[in-house]
Every structure is written in structure tokens, then in C-alpha cells.
Design a protein around this motif. Structure first.
Motif, PDB file in Angstrom:
ATOM      1  N   ASN A  40      -5.078   0.885   1.399  1.00 56.05           N
ATOM      2  CA  ASN A  40      -4.803  -0.477   1.858  1.00 56.05           C
ATOM      3  C   ASN A  40      -4.664  -1.448   0.688  1.00 56.05           C
ATOM      4  OD1 ASN A  40      -4.798   0.238   4.542  1.00 56.05           O
ATOM      5  ND2 ASN A  40      -6.963  -0.252   4.865  1.00 56.05           N
ATOM      6  N   LEU A  43      -1.338  -0.799  -1.160  1.00 59.23           N
ATOM      7  CA  LEU A  43      -0.226  -1.324  -0.372  1.00 59.23           C
ATOM      8  C   LEU A  43      -0.178  -2.847  -0.434  1.00 59.23           C
ATOM      9  CD1 LEU A  43      -0.342   0.968   2.800  1.00 59.23           C
ATOM     10  CD2 LEU A  43       1.321   1.029   0.943  1.00 59.23           C
ATOM     11  N   ASN A  44      -1.339  -3.500  -0.415  1.00 56.96           N
ATOM     12  CA  ASN A  44      -1.377  -4.960  -0.522  1.00 56.96           C
ATOM     13  C   ASN A  44      -0.839  -5.436  -1.869  1.00 56.96           C
ATOM     14  OD1 ASN A  44      -2.414  -5.514   2.019  1.00 56.96           O
ATOM     15  ND2 ASN A  44      -4.546  -5.336   1.348  1.00 56.96           N
ATOM     16  N   ARG A  47       2.927  -4.934  -1.845  1.00 57.83           N
ATOM     17  CA  ARG A  47       3.557  -5.938  -0.976  1.00 57.83           C
ATOM     18  C   ARG A  47       3.598  -7.292  -1.658  1.00 57.83           C
ATOM     19  NH1 ARG A  47       1.731  -9.502   3.209  1.00 57.83           N
ATOM     20  NH2 ARG A  47       3.322  -9.782   4.834  1.00 57.83           N
ATOM     21  N   SER A  50       6.450  -7.469  -4.270  1.00 58.29           N
ATOM     22  CA  SER A  50       7.781  -7.025  -3.855  1.00 58.29           C
ATOM     23  C   SER A  50       8.854  -8.074  -4.103  1.00 58.29           C
ATOM     24  CB  SER A  50       7.767  -6.619  -2.381  1.00 58.29           C
ATOM     25  OG  SER A  50       6.961  -5.483  -2.176  1.00 58.29           O
ATOM     26  N   LYS A 172       6.895  -7.003   6.540  1.00 58.69           N
ATOM     27  CA  LYS A 172       5.656  -6.289   6.844  1.00 58.69           C
ATOM     28  C   LYS A 172       5.597  -4.991   6.045  1.00 58.69           C
ATOM     29  CE  LYS A 172       4.809  -9.361  10.050  1.00 58.69           C
ATOM     30  NZ  LYS A 172       3.820 -10.441   9.794  1.00 58.69           N
ATOM     31  N   THR A 173       4.367  -4.502   5.861  1.00 57.05           N
ATOM     32  CA  THR A 173       4.159  -3.195   5.236  1.00 57.05           C
ATOM     33  C   THR A 173       4.497  -2.105   6.256  1.00 57.05           C
ATOM     34  OG1 THR A 173       2.370  -4.145   3.923  1.00 57.05           O
ATOM     35  CG2 THR A 173       2.481  -1.756   4.013  1.00 57.05           C
ATOM     36  N   PRO A 174       5.257  -1.066   5.906  1.00 53.30           N
ATOM     37  CA  PRO A 174       5.713  -0.708   4.554  1.00 53.30           C
ATOM     38  C   PRO A 174       7.150  -1.130   4.245  1.00 53.30           C
ATOM     39  CG  PRO A 174       6.054   1.150   5.994  1.00 53.30           C
ATOM     40  CD  PRO A 174       5.502   0.043   6.865  1.00 53.30           C
ATOM     41  N   TRP A 175       7.800  -1.895   5.185  1.00 57.48           N
ATOM     42  CA  TRP A 175       9.233  -2.136   5.053  1.00 57.48           C
ATOM     43  C   TRP A 175       9.580  -2.925   3.797  1.00 57.48           C
ATOM     44  CZ3 TRP A 175      11.029   1.366   7.884  1.00 57.48           C
ATOM     45  CH2 TRP A 175      10.438   1.678   9.119  1.00 57.48           C
ATOM     46  N   ILE A 177       8.004  -3.004   1.047  1.00 54.91           N
ATOM     47  CA  ILE A 177       7.800  -2.126  -0.117  1.00 54.91           C
ATOM     48  C   ILE A 177       8.968  -1.153  -0.247  1.00 54.91           C
ATOM     49  CG2 ILE A 177       6.300  -0.364  -1.134  1.00 54.91           C
ATOM     50  CD1 ILE A 177       3.957  -1.712   0.347  1.00 54.91           C
ATOM     51  N   GLN A 242       8.504 -13.574   5.573  1.00 51.97           N
ATOM     52  CA  GLN A 242       7.056 -13.535   5.354  1.00 51.97           C
ATOM     53  C   GLN A 242       6.342 -14.760   5.908  1.00 51.97           C
ATOM     54  OE1 GLN A 242       5.282 -13.593   1.159  1.00 51.97           O
ATOM     55  NE2 GLN A 242       5.185 -11.418   1.664  1.00 51.97           N
TER      56      GLN A 242
END
Length: 265
Positions: A40, A43-44, A47, A50, A172-175, A177, A242
Motif C-alpha cells: 500500500n 503504491l501510494n 501514485r 505519477s 485511481k490506483t492502479p490506473w 500508475i 484526481q
């Protein structure tokens, strides 16, 4: 022999110092903060970087021709304002809204290219001027305020438009990224493994030699600024996705981080 090995080691450290420093920091944070490498958290982090990464990749393309685009922040702001207004003010579908925003940033790219390639204004001054011009255009277009769902138009006319769920999903995650990774990989492949990418580097390395070699220098400089503006526009679109609204100078805060990322990278 030993001296040669020492020189090679010094050259390796010089060339890869930034990467080695990042790896060292990751190791330090992993040891000192047990949760740092959790999925997590990673991924944060991805994100959060990005949008800056996408804008910086576009700036990198302009740097490849020995250029510099200071208008990327205001270009992101323009894309942010246009796409949200298409949704809220005009109730346009997602595809049309994104297309209109991309066309708007292409106009910025062509204006930059005209000033730099045709009028021969140095890129730093040209894009600095464009930065303020585009900021003014974006602020005039939005009436100096934000645009969000339910807000009336500048003349007080009520609005019924909604931002589509698909568009909001892009940040949104994962898009977000995945979008970042795809753009980074595609631009890397383009610059490194295609003749057009090598031509961009040739123009940046020695413009006169590139011209004498038969490379259409002006065309490739224009291509570089189109890349820069379009990727800044994509960054602005993801920012709109976002935050779900258009804000004054929304992209201004991404200029210096993108410049730092491109130069350090």
C-alpha cells in the motif's frame, strides 16, 4: 592496471550516483521504517509521483533538442480547466472532453514552436512568456475561479453536467500508475530505439551538424515541443480526475518538481 580500475570505478559512480543514492535511501528507509516497503505504501508513493513524472517526461523530450519548456505548468492548468468545463458547463462525453483539452494544449505547443522555430526567440524567453499568456487565458476562461459540479457558469446559468465515473477512475490506483509506466516506457523506446528519437538527440547535440546531415531540424524541434505540451496536458487531465474540479493555477506547482526531475534524471 589498478589505476585504470579506479578510474572506471569513479566513472561508474559519477554516472550512476543518483540511482545509487536512491537505492541507498530505499535501503535505509526499509531498515528504519518497517512499513515502508508494504504494498500500500509503495503504491501510494508511485501514485503521488505519477503526474510529476508524466510532465517531467515531456520536459525531457524538449531537453533532448537542447530546448526548455517553462510553460508546462500553465499548460497543465489549461488542460485541467478545459476538460472540467467540458463536463460541467457543456455536458460533453468523456472522449470529446479529453479531445478538446488535448487540442487546446496542442495550440500551446504550436505557439511555442512558432516563437522558437520561426521567430527565433530563445526557448527560455519564449516559453516563459507563453507560461504567463496561457495562465491568463486559463484564468480568463474560468473567470478567475474554480469549476466544479453544480457551480453555475460565469453568466449565472445553472449547470447540470457531471464528471464521468470513467474519467474519475483514471486517477485511481492502479490506473494512474499504469498510465505513468506506459508513457515512460513508450517515450524511452521512442527516444532510444527509433530513428526519430536519435534525430532529436542529434539536433540537441549539434544543431548545425544535424542540419548538414539532412535532418529537418525545425520539424524535430516542433515535435519536441508537441511532446512536451501533450504530456503536460495529460498531467493536467489526471490532476482534474484526481481533484474532480478545475482550480486556478492547478498545474503551477508541478513546474519546478518536473524541472528538477528532468534535470536530475
Amino acid at each position: 592496471m589498478q589505476e585504470r580500475k579506479n578510474n572506471q570505478a569513479l566513472i561508474f559512480i559519477k554516472d550512476w550516483a543518483i540511482v545509487l543514492a536512491v537505492i541507498l535511501l530505499i535501503i535505509i528507509f526499509t531498515v528504519t521504517i518497517p512499513n515502508f516497503m508494504q504494498t500500500n505504501n509503495v503504491l501510494n508513493i508511485l501514485r503521488s509521483i505519477s503526474i510529476v513524472t508524466i510532465i517531467a517526461v515531456g520536459l525531457t523530450v524538449s531537453l533532448s533538442v537542447n530546448g526548455f519548456d517553462l510553460s508546462i505548468g500553465s499548460t497543465a492548468t489549461l488542460a485541467n480547466s478545459v476538460v472540467v468545463s467540458m463536463f460541467v458547463w457543456f455536458s460533453m462525453p468523456t472522449g470529446v472532453s479529453i479531445l478538446v483539452a488535448i487540442l487546446a494544449v496542442l495550440c500551446v505547443a504550436l505557439f511555442n514552436a512558432f516563437l522558437i522555430v520561426k521567430v527565433k526567440i530563445p526557448d527560455l524567453f519564449a516559453t516563459l512568456a507563453t507560461m504567463f499568456i496561457v495562465e491568463g487565458v486559463a484564468m480568463t476562461y474560468t473567470g478567475g475561479g474554480s469549476i466544479s459540479v453544480g457551480m453555475p457558469r460565469l453568466d449565472g446559468t445553472p449547470t447540470e453536467g457531471e464528471i464521468s465515473d470513467f474519467f474519475l477512475l483514471l486517477s485511481k490506483t492502479p490506473w494512474i500508475i499504469l498510465i505513468m509506466l506506459v508513457i515512460v516506457i513508450l517515450v524511452h523506446l521512442f527516444l532510444t530505439y527509433t530513428k526519430h528519437g536519435r534525430f532529436l538527440y542529434a539536433v540537441g547535440g549539434n544543431e548545425e551538424a544535424a542540419k548538414l546531415s539532412g535532418i529537418p531540424v525545425n520539424r524535430y524541434k516542433m515535435l519536441a515541443y508537441i511532446f512536451s505540451a501533450v504530456l503536460a496536458g495529460i498531467g493536467g487531465l489526471l490532476l482534474a480526475s484526481q481533484i474532480g474540479s478545475a482550480q486556478i493555477n492547478a498545474g503551477a506547482g508541478y513546474l519546478m518538481p518536473a524541472v528538477a526531475a528532468a534535470f536530475i534524471g
